[in-house]
Design an enzyme around this catalytic site. Structure first.
Site, PDB file in Angstrom:
ATOM      1  N   ASN A   1      56.619-116.604  -3.784  1.00 10.87           N
ATOM      2  CA  ASN A   1      56.743-118.446  -4.313  1.00 10.87           C
ATOM      3  C   ASN A   1      55.700-119.751  -3.286  1.00 10.87           C
ATOM      4  O   ASN A   1      55.723-120.348  -3.870  1.00 10.87           O
ATOM      5  CB  ASN A   1      58.182-118.558  -3.927  1.00 10.87           C
ATOM      6  CG  ASN A   1      58.963-118.171  -2.542  1.00 10.87           C
ATOM      7  OD1 ASN A   1      58.228-117.051  -1.800  1.00 10.87           O
ATOM      8  ND2 ASN A   1      59.388-119.179  -1.998  1.00 10.87           N
ATOM      9  N   HIS A   2      55.503-119.329  -2.295  1.00 11.46           N
ATOM     10  CA  HIS A   2      54.700-119.876  -1.088  1.00 11.46           C
ATOM     11  C   HIS A   2      53.852-120.154  -1.843  1.00 11.46           C
ATOM     12  O   HIS A   2      52.923-121.678  -1.928  1.00 11.46           O
ATOM     13  CB  HIS A   2      55.272-119.602   0.583  1.00 11.46           C
ATOM     14  CG  HIS A   2      56.209-119.787   1.237  1.00 11.46           C
ATOM     15  ND1 HIS A   2      56.410-120.988   1.415  1.00 11.46           N
ATOM     16  CD2 HIS A   2      57.827-119.295   1.020  1.00 11.46           C
ATOM     17  CE1 HIS A   2      57.672-121.103   1.438  1.00 11.46           C
ATOM     18  NE2 HIS A   2      58.786-119.942   1.308  1.00 11.46           N
TER      19      HIS A   2
ATOM     20  N   ASP B   1      53.397-114.398  -0.118  1.00  7.90           N
ATOM     21  CA  ASP B   1      53.827-114.938   1.326  1.00  7.90           C
ATOM     22  C   ASP B   1      52.991-115.093   2.474  1.00  7.90           C
ATOM     23  O   ASP B   1      54.095-114.728   3.729  1.00  7.90           O
ATOM     24  CB  ASP B   1      55.237-115.174   1.207  1.00  7.90           C
ATOM     25  CG  ASP B   1      56.329-116.010   0.545  1.00  7.90           C
ATOM     26  OD1 ASP B   1      55.887-116.520  -1.041  1.00  7.90           O
ATOM     27  OD2 ASP B   1      57.420-116.363   0.523  1.00  7.90           O
TER      28      ASP B   1
ATOM     29  N   ASP C   1      56.623-110.874   3.054  1.00  9.06           N
ATOM     30  CA  ASP C   1      55.859-111.939   4.331  1.00  9.06           C
ATOM     31  C   ASP C   1      55.223-112.066   5.228  1.00  9.06           C
ATOM     32  O   ASP C   1      56.027-111.777   6.226  1.00  9.06           O
ATOM     33  CB  ASP C   1      57.126-112.756   4.119  1.00  9.06           C
ATOM     34  CG  ASP C   1      58.075-112.651   3.168  1.00  9.06           C
ATOM     35  OD1 ASP C   1      57.651-111.382   2.127  1.00  9.06           O
ATOM     36  OD2 ASP C   1      57.795-113.212   2.246  1.00  9.06           O
TER      37      ASP C   1
ATOM     38  N   HIS D   1      57.129-109.682  -5.482  1.00  9.25           N
ATOM     39  CA  HIS D   1      57.795-110.880  -4.149  1.00  9.25           C
ATOM     40  C   HIS D   1      59.250-110.842  -3.928  1.00  9.25           C
ATOM     41  O   HIS D   1      60.271-110.454  -3.496  1.00  9.25           O
ATOM     42  CB  HIS D   1      57.511-112.000  -3.865  1.00  9.25           C
ATOM     43  CG  HIS D   1      57.988-112.785  -3.130  1.00  9.25           C
ATOM     44  ND1 HIS D   1      57.523-112.658  -1.656  1.00  9.25           N
ATOM     45  CD2 HIS D   1      58.234-113.934  -3.054  1.00  9.25           C
ATOM     46  CE1 HIS D   1      58.065-113.372  -0.604  1.00  9.25           C
ATOM     47  NE2 HIS D   1      58.099-114.296  -1.153  1.00  9.25           N
TER      48      HIS D   1
ATOM     49  N   HIS E   1      53.447-115.836   6.617  1.00  6.61           N
ATOM     50  CA  HIS E   1      54.226-116.866   6.989  1.00  6.61           C
ATOM     51  C   HIS E   1      53.055-117.641   7.881  1.00  6.61           C
ATOM     52  O   HIS E   1      53.828-117.954   9.364  1.00  6.61           O
ATOM     53  CB  HIS E   1      55.398-117.198   7.092  1.00  6.61           C
ATOM     54  CG  HIS E   1      56.546-116.947   5.527  1.00  6.61           C
ATOM     55  ND1 HIS E   1      55.960-118.044   4.703  1.00  6.61           N
ATOM     56  CD2 HIS E   1      57.690-116.423   5.292  1.00  6.61           C
ATOM     57  CE1 HIS E   1      56.978-118.148   3.760  1.00  6.61           C
ATOM     58  NE2 HIS E   1      57.709-116.613   4.563  1.00  6.61           N
TER      59      HIS E   1
END
Length: 325
Positions: A136-137, A101, A65, A204, A67
């Protein structure tokens, strides 16, 4: 229906404080199938010809991730010696697996995605490649779930054209960029959500036996078809609480015996050795569990979480951990 769904998520964004899976947009009403006689899909047989699987003698590196933190991304790319100070690929034929992500929370989302897309082209030209999985993002953004987007995440996409009525003006470029068939949704509609490279399975959240029975290639292809705008909705299994982008079953500090047993069944069925997952922040850096059969590599590298960037290098067995300072 898609427009209404996006607007509803936008209006509810401020009311939600925790990260939870969202259901797919409504489909046609379910109709009882009296003649349904389909058998449960059989597990896929291990073979190097599967679409989700790649065998290579090249160096393999993975991290999780990001982000929206461009500085963290650059630091781990340089620490792994895949990218130089000019953000150019120098990894030659190396394979980089990023487990999803890239988006949300941080202020540099578009710059992060654009850099990864640029490097993917450069890596391919050099004989290597980037396997960019969706977390998921990414899926939430394609669904129009805007709960975790920072204000700059709306500003940076305002130049993206597209007709998305019933969405507040500030969010229109962002929504147009990421809805199915949008330019960024299509750009990330490449490798799906699960990939196998050599002896490792990358995802993920986590892969269950239910996913194996459903079919990894099938799940990937259905997800990508939806992202490209040629299927009406993602597969329901993708969005399940214990589905591949949401599962935390293998990422608990001490996974249960049943979780480790299922992990072993998944890997043995697929003929693989280890699973590599992101999604759940490991406060003490990259960790192993279940007798070394799962690596958890989400180390909260973005400033939002305050962790350090970690990567796995599969040049050794077991993999070695690279930490960016």
């Amino acid at each position: 229906m898609k427009k209404i769904f996006v607007l509803a998520i936008f209006l509810l964004a401020a009311a939600s404080g925790c990260e939870t899976p969202q259901k797919a947009p409504p489909q046609e009403p379910a109709v009882e199938k009296k003649t349904e006689t389909k058998e449960e899909p059989k597990p896929e047989a291990p073979t190097t010809t599967r679409d989700f699987y790649k065998s290579t003698e090249s160096r393999v590196v993975a991290f999780a991730d990001v982000h929206g933190d461009l500085q963290a991304l650059r630091s781990i790319l340089r620490a792994t010696k895949l990218v130089d100070e000019n953000d150019s690929w120098i990894g030659r034929d190396a394979i980089l697996v990023q487990t999803g992500d890239l988006l949300d929370r941080g202020p540099d989302e578009r710059a992060v995605v654009d850099l990864m897309l640029k490097l993917a082209k450069e890596a391919e030209a050099a004989g290597g490649g980037i396997i960019q999985l969706n977390g998921n993002h990414e899926i939430m953004n394609v669904m129009g779930d805007l709960r975790y987007i920072p204000s700059k995440g709306f500003e940076d996409f305002q130049d993206i054209p597209g007709e998305v009525p019933n969405v507040p003006e500030v969010a229109r470029g962002r929504v147009a960029a990421w809805l199915p068939a949008g330019p960024y949704a299509k750009a990330l509609a490449t490798h799906g959500v699960i990939a196998g490279v050599n002896n490792a399975l990358f995802v993920h959240g986590g892969v269950s036996m239910q996913v194996v029975r459903y079919g990894i290639d099938r799940l990937n292809s259905e997800t990508l078809a939806w992202m490209r705008g040629v299927a009406p909705a993602p597969p329901q299994l993708l969005l399940a609480q214990d589905g591949p982008i949401w599962s935390r079953r293998y990422s608990e500090p001490e996974p249960s015996k049943s979780a480790c047993d299922e992990l072993g069944n998944v890997l043995d069925t697929l003929g693989l050795k280890i699973m590599v997952v992101g999604h759940t922040v490991q406060k003490n850096g990259a960790t192993q569990a279940c007798g070394g059969r799962v690596w958890r590599i989400d180390t909260g590298m973005s400033a939002h979480y305050g962790g350090k960037p970690h990567a796995l290098d599969f040049s050794t067995d077991p993999p070695s951990v690279i930490v960016a300072e």
